[in-house]
Design a protein around this motif. Structure first.
Motif, mmCIF file in Angstrom:
data_model
loop_
_atom_site.group_PDB
_atom_site.id
_atom_site.type_symbol
_atom_site.label_atom_id
_atom_site.label_comp_id
_atom_site.label_asym_id
_atom_site.label_seq_id
_atom_site.Cartn_x
_atom_site.Cartn_y
_atom_site.Cartn_z
ATOM 1 N N HIS A 107 0.774 -1.128 -0.006
ATOM 2 C CA HIS A 107 -0.059 0.025 -0.046
ATOM 3 C C HIS A 107 0.848 1.118 -0.028
ATOM 4 C CE1 HIS A 107 0.847 -0.740 4.201
ATOM 5 N NE2 HIS A 107 0.646 0.534 4.548
ATOM 6 N N LYS A 150 6.817 9.415 7.004
ATOM 7 C CA LYS A 150 7.035 8.714 8.424
ATOM 8 C C LYS A 150 8.344 8.418 8.523
ATOM 9 C CE LYS A 150 2.599 5.806 8.892
ATOM 10 N NZ LYS A 150 2.205 4.346 8.465
ATOM 11 N N HIS A 185 4.506 0.053 -0.005
ATOM 12 C CA HIS A 185 5.515 -0.616 1.210
ATOM 13 C C HIS A 185 4.757 -1.702 1.777
ATOM 14 C CE1 HIS A 185 3.534 2.895 3.098
ATOM 15 N NE2 HIS A 185 3.532 2.065 4.366
ATOM 16 N N ARG A 204 9.963 -8.656 16.788
ATOM 17 C CA ARG A 204 10.219 -7.501 16.169
ATOM 18 C C ARG A 204 9.214 -6.207 16.656
ATOM 19 N NH1 ARG A 204 8.278 -4.394 10.413
ATOM 20 N NH2 ARG A 204 6.432 -4.260 11.968
HETATM 21 O O1 LIG Z 1 5.101 -2.835 10.036
HETATM 22 C C1 LIG Z 1 5.538 -2.689 8.905
HETATM 23 O O2 LIG Z 1 6.839 -3.230 8.754
HETATM 24 C C2 LIG Z 1 4.808 -1.994 7.844
HETATM 25 C C3 LIG Z 1 4.262 -0.863 8.504
HETATM 26 C C4 LIG Z 1 3.301 -0.099 7.518
HETATM 27 O O3 LIG Z 1 2.743 -0.647 6.482
HETATM 28 C C5 LIG Z 1 2.809 1.290 7.568
HETATM 29 O O4 LIG Z 1 3.457 1.879 8.416
HETATM 30 O O5 LIG Z 1 1.929 1.740 6.812
#
Ligand SMILES: O=C(O)CCC(=O)C(=O)O
Length: 293
Positions: free
Chosen positions: A120, A141, A211, A222
């Motif tokens: 997304h 971000k 991503h 994690r």
């Molecule tokens: O937790 C993750 O690696 C991805 C986070 C994510 O998709 C977002 O912050 O929009």
């Protein structure tokens, strides 16, 4: 705001990398002590939520309304190693529109279908309702990685470098890699890479960068914090219970937590609305903000 921030201004090379690739990695953005304090703060919150019965220790857990829960979270708002890169890219009329933390325990026996999210761009309807091409950035971000994800398979954040200028979903799929095994082999879209970084690394990304999160096949849990900055005329994404903090934080942090003298001040700010701008003038000179005005 700490004046040491001035040692961490965005460099031209970093700007160019971010503009061209849609992301930027800053290693050692957080000290070992800071990583430890943030990890403790997250663990305490997680424990509380487990005790309340809302999650269990071995389930992935994410939460957005956490800023007031520990001062370690507040200190990241204007973190000296990262925040100057945010205003270096976006200018001074900004605030934290969204923050979320995420814990991803090992899922060695992940069921097919679990673990991958849709690839997304951030901000959902923004990507449908804005009709100009390419869509504008509007927010970005920082992911603060607290666990060692220097190898793939550890629940790494996946990105497609340079994809922020593409409005099209990668490949003709609505979802990619729902089956974690296939995801790891051939369902990862062309050009996608796992972000492999050590604890304390900050990864900046343009909200338009395609991503995804990925499954954690390692034996470690994690932990990551995401802080999203947007222009002050955009609405907060989640419930953020932060107004009660205003009286004990400095004016720049108040700006970053959404304070405004009046609503129109989000669009046409006075000096009282944007103490960050005044700070920049006092510490870097009028020309620093002239370039952003
Ligand atoms: O937790 C993750 O690696 C991805 C986070 C994510 O998709 C977002 O912050 O929009």
């Amino acid at each position: 705001m700490n004046r040491d921030t001035l040692f961490h201004l965005l460099t031209e090379e970093q700007r160019q990398h971010f503009e061209e690739q849609g992301y930027l990695v800053v290693e050692n953005a957080l000290s070992e002590d800071t990583v430890a304090s943030l990890t403790d703060a997250i663990d305490r919150l997680h424990e509380k939520v487990i005790e309340s019965g809302k999650t269990t220790p071995n389930k992935p857990w994410g939460w957005a309304n956490f800023l007031g829960e520990d001062d370690a979270f507040l200190d990241l708002l204007d973190c000296e190693t990262t925040f100057p890169k945010i205003w270096g890219i976006m200018g001074w009329n900004i605030f934290l529109y969204h923050a979320h933390l995420h814990i991803k325990p090992p899922s060695l026996d992940t069921e097919p279908g679990a673990g991958w999210l849709e690839w997304h761009q951030d901000s959902a309807r923004m990507n449908v309702e804005i009709k100009t091409r390419p869509r504008p950035r509007l927010s970005m971000k920082i992911g603060y990685f607290l666990t060692d994800i220097s190898e793939p398979g550890r629940g790494n954040f996946y990105i497609i470098p340079g994809s922020h200028l593409s409005d099209e979903r990668p490949q003709a799929l609505s979802e990619v890699g729902r089956n974690p095994r296939e995801g790891i082999s051939n369902q990862v879209p062309d050009g996608a890479i796992p972000v492999c970084v050590k604890p304390g690394t900050a990864v900046f990304f343009d909200r338009r960068l395609w991503h995804s999160r990925s499954p954690n096949h390692s034996e470690m849990t994690r932990k990551v914090l995401f802080y999203g900055y947007a222009y002050r005329w955009i609405r907060p994404k989640d419930n953020m219970t932060v107004e009660h903090l205003y009286e004990r934080i400095d004016p720049i942090r108040r700006q970053l937590l959404g304070a405004a003298v009046r609503n129109d001040g989000r669009f046409a700010p006075t000096d009282d609305d944007v103490p960050l701008r005044t700070w920049l003038i006092e510490n870097l000179g009028e020309q620093a903000v002239a370039a952003m005005d």
